[in-house]
Motif scaffolding. Sequence first.
Motif, PDB file in Angstrom:
ATOM      1  N   UNK A  20       8.491  -0.238  -3.996  1.00 14.81           N
ATOM      2  CA  UNK A  20       7.714  -1.192  -3.193  1.00 14.81           C
ATOM      3  C   UNK A  20       6.236  -1.236  -3.578  1.00 14.81           C
ATOM      4  N   UNK A  21       5.678  -0.088  -3.976  1.00 10.63           N
ATOM      5  CA  UNK A  21       4.256  -0.081  -4.338  1.00 10.63           C
ATOM      6  C   UNK A  21       4.024  -0.846  -5.649  1.00 10.63           C
ATOM      7  N   UNK A  22       4.960  -0.769  -6.593  1.00 14.81           N
ATOM      8  CA  UNK A  22       4.833  -1.542  -7.831  1.00 14.81           C
ATOM      9  C   UNK A  22       4.870  -3.035  -7.525  1.00 14.81           C
ATOM     10  N   UNK A  23       5.810  -3.422  -6.674  1.00  9.18           N
ATOM     11  CA  UNK A  23       5.917  -4.840  -6.314  1.00  9.18           C
ATOM     12  C   UNK A  23       4.647  -5.322  -5.621  1.00  9.18           C
ATOM     13  N   UNK A  24       4.149  -4.528  -4.691  1.00  7.33           N
ATOM     14  CA  UNK A  24       2.952  -4.917  -3.943  1.00  7.33           C
ATOM     15  C   UNK A  24       1.746  -5.057  -4.856  1.00  7.33           C
TER      16      UNK A  24
END
Length: 123
Positions: A20-24
């Motif tokens: 999720x942090x990569x996507x964000x």
Amino acid sequence: MSRTLKESPKGLQTWVMASPSRMARLARGEGTPGTRAAPTQAGNNDKRIEVRLDNADTIIQDGKKFKRYKFQVNKGADNPTLKTFADKNSHEVWSHADMSCNDGDSESAIINLFEDLEKNLKK
């Protein structure tokens, strides 16, 4: 266009969407033009994933912020076809896509980004 190149964005998308942090981070449009957006240059990412996204310009259009990402092949790619492409010119942009930043839904933004990258691949 080689089948290998055509299918290569999928591996990168899998890597991005695994966190999720990569996507964000991508969805917010973070990163300076000319730097790598994904994947990180850690471990065997370049060899295993074989392609990368580089940050390009941030564009403001009709009051909305867009980030351009450039799709390139890594020199260290395992696949011989992709390695040949990168050895000829590792800075060649094989595709690009503009993504609207901060629309709230990172997952949808990333899916759309990769769909656009696949549509815009050089023939």
